[in-house]
Scaffold this active site. Structure first.
Site: not given
Ligand SMILES: *Cc1c(COP(=O)(O)O)cnc(C)c1O
Length: 402
Positions: A255, A141, A226
């Protein structure tokens, strides 16, 4: 009709149904607790998918935001502003890297990483134009843009949104042999979550991240971690990669970087990699704005002391000890995770993840299901041990019920 039911009906009539929220309407929040419009209190065991690592209404973060609101909030990058250099310098230092490219949302950081890796591939590695490949993992994700959903393996996230962006190769998560086999001279990056959050808090096999580091280094491929959900204290370290003593070529952050106040994301890397950009080639109107920088600077300062990482380690050990006792008791199949972060596989006969989440809500605990019968637990790192234990008691209560 209750005020809650009326508020939800009104929201459903006038907003796209791209989420399926639990039937609670939040009015205020503090620390690890939220209060709904009817005055009921709930323990927040989700923390905005780690966007609220420092809790709701964190005093230091709110004060930093308020002070900045009274000075200057937005300049665009057409001008320098006096919080920008500090933010970039201190975030780079926290990451042990050299340069920062600030954006707003996580998906934008991932998009920026894709563009950066491709450009690095063409300009530095010497990949023929238009041939760059990025390897990603199944079950990933990384966000919701058209390019990112192009390499999702989740039909819900992907169906009906084509045509899809080419240039990505998907290999099974945790499989080094498959990763090795997928690499070619045109591979510019391997993009991975060090722990897959949305997939159910999947921790890869021991040695996987170190193996990815070795393979990417040997093949002159960028390792892009990520850490948007796993990073900034959640697992007990500043970065989840640290659990395997791995330093990637690029961190993607988001985040928690915005302290639960404003959206702030960033790509953090070396001068060689982020040095590929020239003016006009990439940007964002709100990226690196003064308010975002002021809040994120405070987040970086809070992480520098190590106290939140320490809390996540100690409370996380306790959480995993308690959850471990539930496995095999008839209601829980498996528990995974690291630090203050857990995925709990509920035995399907006990209910779907959604049903379990609703029953938890009935007992004053907010958590979120993912993929069928998995419940994800990720409270703010500021939660007290007493509150955590109370939340776990509610979970035990729900699981004891058939
Ligand atoms: C939440 C998330 C994203 C995307 O972040 P948004 O601020 O919702 O666009 C990308 N990678 C990971 C691992 C995430 O948990």
């Amino acid at each position: 009709m209750s005020t809650t039911t009326a508020a939800i009906a009104s929201a459903e009539a006038h907003s796209a149904h791209n989420y399926h929220p639990l039937p609670i309407v939040v009015a205020s929040a503090e620390g690890a607790w939220m209060t709904d419009i009817e005055g009921r209190r709930y323990l927040d065991m989700l923390a905005g998918y780690s966007a609220l690592n420092f809790g709701h209404g964190n005093r230091r973060l709110i004060d930093a935001a308020k002070a900045q609101l009274d000075r200057v909030t937005l300049t665009s990058r057409a001008f320098h502003h006096d919080r920008f250099a500090d933010f970039c310098t201190q975030l780079a230092e926290l990451c042990g890297m050299e340069m920062v490219l600030p954006m707003n949302t996580g998906a934008e950081a991932v998009e920026t990483a894709v563009k950066t890796a491709r450009k690095w591939g063409y300009r530095i590695k010497g990949v023929p134009d238009g041939r760059a490949k990025i390897i990603v993992a199944g079950g990933n994700f990384h966000g919701r843009t058209t390019t990112i959903v192009s390499f999702s393996t989740d039909p819900e996230a992907r169906a009906d949104f084509g045509p899809y962006t080419p240039g990505f190769e998907i290999v099974p998560y945790g499989d080094l042999t498959a990763l090795d086999a997928a690499m070619t001279e045109n591979t510019v990056a391997v993009l991975l979550e060090p722990i897959q959050g949305e997939a159910g808090v999947l921790v890869p096999p021991a040695g996987y991240l170190a193996g990815v580091r070795e393979l990417t280094r040997a093949r002159n491929v960028l390792f892009v971690a990520d850490e948007i959900q796993s990073g900034l204290g959640r697992t007990g370290r500043t970065f989840a990669c640290e659990h395997e003593d791995v330093v990637p070529d690029m961190y993607l952050l988001g985040k928690a970087l915005g302290g639960g106040v404003v959206p702030v994301s960033a790509v953090v890397s070396s001068a060689e990699v982020l040095g590929v950009y020239r003016p006009g080639e990439h940007g964002s109107t709100f990226g690196g704005n003064p308010l975002a920088c002021a809040v994120a600077l405070e987040v970086v300062a809070m992480l520098r002391t190590g106290e939140f990482q320490q809390r996540a380690t100690e409370l996380g050990d306790h959480l995993h000890h308690e959850l471990g006792l539930l496995v095999g008791g008839g209601a829980v199949d498996a528990v995974r995770g690291r630090g203050l972060w857990a995925g709990i596989d509920i035995v399907p006969s006990h209910g779907t993840g959604r049903q379990i989440s609703e029953r938890l809500m009935g007992r004053g605990v907010l958590a979120k299901d993912t993929h069928g019968s998995t419940i994800r637990i990720a409270p703010p790192l500021v939660i007290s041990k007493e509150d955590l234990d109370w939340g776990l008691d509610q979970l035990k209560g729900v699981l004891a019920q058939q």
